[in-house]
Design a protein around this motif. Structure first.
Motif, mmCIF file in Angstrom:
data_model
loop_
_atom_site.group_PDB
_atom_site.id
_atom_site.type_symbol
_atom_site.label_atom_id
_atom_site.label_comp_id
_atom_site.label_asym_id
_atom_site.label_seq_id
_atom_site.Cartn_x
_atom_site.Cartn_y
_atom_site.Cartn_z
ATOM 1 N N SER A 122 -0.253 -14.585 43.845
ATOM 2 C CA SER A 122 -0.686 -13.493 42.970
ATOM 3 C C SER A 122 0.406 -12.439 42.842
ATOM 4 C CB SER A 122 -1.951 -12.833 43.526
ATOM 5 O OG SER A 122 -2.999 -13.762 43.657
ATOM 6 N N PRO A 123 0.414 -11.692 41.735
ATOM 7 C CA PRO A 123 1.353 -10.567 41.623
ATOM 8 C C PRO A 123 1.102 -9.533 42.707
ATOM 9 C CG PRO A 123 0.378 -11.102 39.484
ATOM 10 C CD PRO A 123 -0.390 -11.875 40.508
ATOM 11 N N PHE A 124 2.183 -8.958 43.206
ATOM 12 C CA PHE A 124 2.078 -7.853 44.156
ATOM 13 C C PHE A 124 2.511 -6.580 43.454
ATOM 14 C CE2 PHE A 124 4.222 -5.146 47.417
ATOM 15 C CZ PHE A 124 3.062 -4.720 48.047
ATOM 16 N N ARG A 125 1.595 -5.627 43.367
ATOM 17 C CA ARG A 125 1.873 -4.354 42.688
ATOM 18 C C ARG A 125 1.803 -3.237 43.719
ATOM 19 N NH1 ARG A 125 -1.748 -7.299 39.421
ATOM 20 N NH2 ARG A 125 -0.823 -7.994 37.459
ATOM 21 N N GLY A 170 12.362 1.457 38.369
ATOM 22 C CA GLY A 170 11.351 1.298 37.335
ATOM 23 C C GLY A 170 10.480 0.074 37.497
ATOM 24 N N GLU A 171 10.801 -0.791 38.457
ATOM 25 C CA GLU A 171 9.975 -1.982 38.668
ATOM 26 C C GLU A 171 8.631 -1.577 39.260
ATOM 27 O OE1 GLU A 171 10.833 -5.075 37.618
ATOM 28 O OE2 GLU A 171 12.576 -4.042 36.781
ATOM 29 N N THR A 172 7.606 -2.339 38.900
ATOM 30 C CA THR A 172 6.250 -2.003 39.346
ATOM 31 C C THR A 172 5.560 -3.142 40.087
ATOM 32 O OG1 THR A 172 5.322 -2.727 37.221
ATOM 33 C CG2 THR A 172 5.925 -0.387 37.435
ATOM 34 N N GLU A 173 6.114 -4.360 40.038
ATOM 35 C CA GLU A 173 5.452 -5.490 40.677
ATOM 36 C C GLU A 173 6.411 -6.661 40.834
ATOM 37 O OE1 GLU A 173 3.364 -8.395 37.605
ATOM 38 O OE2 GLU A 173 2.509 -6.371 37.426
ATOM 39 N N TYR A 174 6.011 -7.617 41.671
ATOM 40 C CA TYR A 174 6.665 -8.929 41.737
ATOM 41 C C TYR A 174 5.592 -9.953 41.415
ATOM 42 C CZ TYR A 174 9.927 -12.541 43.072
ATOM 43 O OH TYR A 174 10.777 -13.629 43.046
ATOM 44 N N PRO A 175 5.898 -10.962 40.591
ATOM 45 C CA PRO A 175 4.831 -11.767 39.988
ATOM 46 C C PRO A 175 4.212 -12.827 40.883
ATOM 47 C CG PRO A 175 6.963 -12.523 39.215
ATOM 48 C CD PRO A 175 7.217 -11.284 40.020
ATOM 49 N N GLY A 176 4.673 -12.990 42.121
ATOM 50 C CA GLY A 176 4.098 -14.011 42.990
ATOM 51 C C GLY A 176 4.630 -15.398 42.663
ATOM 52 N N PHE A 177 4.191 -16.379 43.455
ATOM 53 C CA PHE A 177 4.724 -17.731 43.387
ATOM 54 C C PHE A 177 3.652 -18.712 42.912
ATOM 55 C CE2 PHE A 177 7.053 -15.292 46.434
ATOM 56 C CZ PHE A 177 8.375 -15.674 46.259
#
Length: 558
Positions: A336-339, A347-354
């Motif tokens: 899952s994305p981690f926000r 400016g990044e707000t999340e990492y999209p997960g695997f």
């Protein structure tokens, strides 16, 4: 499009000028001396190896601040590279820092006899700290085509400005992060330009002329480095191959830190048997969605696998044939994305997960979940990403080698927020404006495996969409191609479902030097001798009819 054509025209004119310079340099007695830019006695194809030994590299040869450099050693080498016997001069170089407490950048250049008048720089991996093998092929390179050195490229690379401890696991020593200059050399990519400038200075001294083209190829950290050179120095490289790039490094680290905490909870870690169960279940559920059963999920976005189907009765851990509730939560967290609920300067707000396919195969546990749960101290058998997080907390964030990385919560970093924000401006190389690179005539090939366990392919797709949205589809297609390889994992580590091999270097050469963009490329599974079409993202290969091991039996679709 006209700007890109102008860039290509300028490059062709430069090749013509360089060809004349080579002729004049080699025409002894005809005009008395060669051109003023050539080194006395240099050959256009055979390097002056011994003459380089001990040579000083002036600080003025490099566009970023250094205190110069020096050739530490040279050696005449004969090696078998890609089945070919190659003679070359191996040059080891130190580039000196401005901060006397910072380590040198250690670089190496291989200068072949019969030089093809081209140069290629390799990127690194992980935390770097060692000089990459200059006889290797490009990431996801073909098994049946020669490596760059065997093609008579001058190849070069560096350790990115620090030397790994001999007792540390390969590419997992982050201790250099205690020094600001070393950190900037690595994370912001300053060492890339310093190494490039010093190497081209020595190539000119060795052969008497500059390369006609200079290329860059790298994967993972090297893939991020490939994007860094296109973003920061758009005229420094004519063509770039970026594979599975960790471009938003700080953002991924925050996700890895969160996953480290999740997997460290009691009962939350799925061991290797359960990882295999998960992988096999995903393949069983999604393999045929592309029209053929071949153990490759060609369209991961269409795979709606629900890990709850593997739930143990009552949610308790009853053995290797099911997942407990805490383990299901871990699997969902990884996919899952981690926000994060705060702002960081990049400016990044999340990492999209695997994707669910990532790290779920016990054949490559080191890159995904690992063999054992994270703990303090961090086990060497935990996942690569968990060990990466541990090093980052100790040496980049807190600069306390004894700090327990499990005590830092990426969701609520508290007093560490300001430091995280500052590091994001160095580690998230997220400038999507590749317009200057395109206008300079540069070409970029972007690759990612759909089952990557360590760098999410969703992240690379995100960067590609940002570039396309900013520059427009037409301009982006004029200088950039992006391919997601079904079944391929991170760097063909272990035994992936599809061990990708494609001659991207020849494709890049044709694009840069002849203006012929890649057209209908195919990728080979180098361990199973089957082929698939490489589809322009977001297309993916769907089986039509015929031999399922042949690319012609598939059509790119979306």
């Amino acid at each position: 499009m006209k700007r890109s054509t102008a860039g290509s025209g300028a490059r062709l004119r430069r090749r013509a000028v360089l060809a004349v310079a080579v002729i004049l340099t080699g025409a002894t007695g005809l005009f008395g001396v060669g051109p003023a830019t050539a080194s006395a006695g240099a050959s256009p194809t055979v390097p002056r190896c011994a003459a380089l030994d001990g040579m000083t590299i002036p600080a003025s040869a490099m566009s970023l601040p250094t205190t110069g450099g020096r050739v530490e050693s040279t050696a005449a080498m004969t090696s078998v590279v890609s089945g070919r016997t190659i003679q070359y001069c191996q040059v080891d170089v130190d580039i000196f820092p401005v901060d006397r407490s910072a380590p040198d950048i250690k670089a190496r250049i291989d200068l072949p006899h019969g030089w093809n008048r081209k140069a290629l720089m390799f990127g690194g991996g992980g935390y770097n700290g060692t000089i990459p093998d200059l006889t290797q092929n490009v990431p996801f390179g073909p098994a049946d085509q020669p490596a760059p050195l065997a093609r008579r490229y001058a190849t070069f690379a560096s350790d990115s400005g620090h030397q790994q401890s001999p007792t540390a696991p390969p590419s997992l020593d982050g201790s250099f992060g205690m020094n600001d200059e070393a950190l900037t050399n690595f994370a912001a990519g300053d060492a890339l330009k310093k190494t490039r400038d010093a190497s081209l200075f020595l190539i000119r001294q060795a052969y008497g002329t500059h390369p006609a083209e200079v290329y860059f190829a790298g994967g993972s950290t090297g893939g991020r480095e490939a994007l860094v050179v296109a973003q920061r120095w758009p005229k420094a490289f004519d063509g770039v191959i970026s594979a599975y790039p960790a471009w938003n490094n700080l953002s991924e680290i925050l996700d890895l830190g969160y996953l480290t905490q999740v997997l460290s909870r009691p009962g939350a870690f799925p061991g290797p048997e359960k990882q295999t169960l998960l992988y096999d279940s995903v393949i069983s559920a999604c393999d045929r969605l592309d029209g053929v059963r071949d153990n490759v999920v060609s369209n991961p976005q269409g795979c709606g696998f629900d890990p709850h189907v593997l739930r143990c009765p009552g949610g308790a851990d009853t053995g290797p044939t099911c997942l407990s509730d805490p383990q299901i939560r871990s699997v969902i967290a990884m996919s899952s994305p981690f926000r994060w609920p705060y702002r960081i300067a990049s400016g990044e707000t999340e990492y999209p997960g695997f994707p669910f396919l990532s790290g779920a195969d016990m054949r490559t546990p080191f890159l995904g979940f690992g063999d054992t749960a994270p703990a303090d101290p961090m086990p060497a058998t935990s996942g690569y990403g968990m060990q990466y997080w541990d090093q980052w907390v100790k040496y980049f964030l807190t600069r306390d080698p004894h700090h327990n990385s499990l005590d830092v919560d990426p969701r609520h970093p508290g007093t560490w927020l300001d430091r995280i924000s500052r590091l994001s401006t160095v580690e998230d190389r997220n400038n999507a404006d590749l317009g200057p690179f395109a206008r300079a005539g540069g070409k970029l090939i972007l690759l990612h495996g759909a089952a990557d366990e360590l760098v999410s392919p969703r992240s690379t797709s995100d960067y590609y969409r940002r570039v396309r949205d900013l520059l427009g589809a037409g301009t982006t297609r004029g200088f950039m191609r992006y391919y997601v390889v079904p079944g391929a994992n991170h760097a063909n580590f272990g035994t992936p479902a599809f061990a990708a091999g494609w001659d991207s270097l020849t494709a890049l050469e044709r694009w840069v030097e002849k203006g012929r963009a890649p057209a209908h490329p195919t990728v080979t599974d180098t361990t199973r001798h089957r082929t698939r079409p490489l589809c322009d993202y977001p297309d993916w290969p769907r089986y039509r009819t015929g031999d399922p091991n042949d690319a012609s039996s598939f059509v790119c679709t979306r």
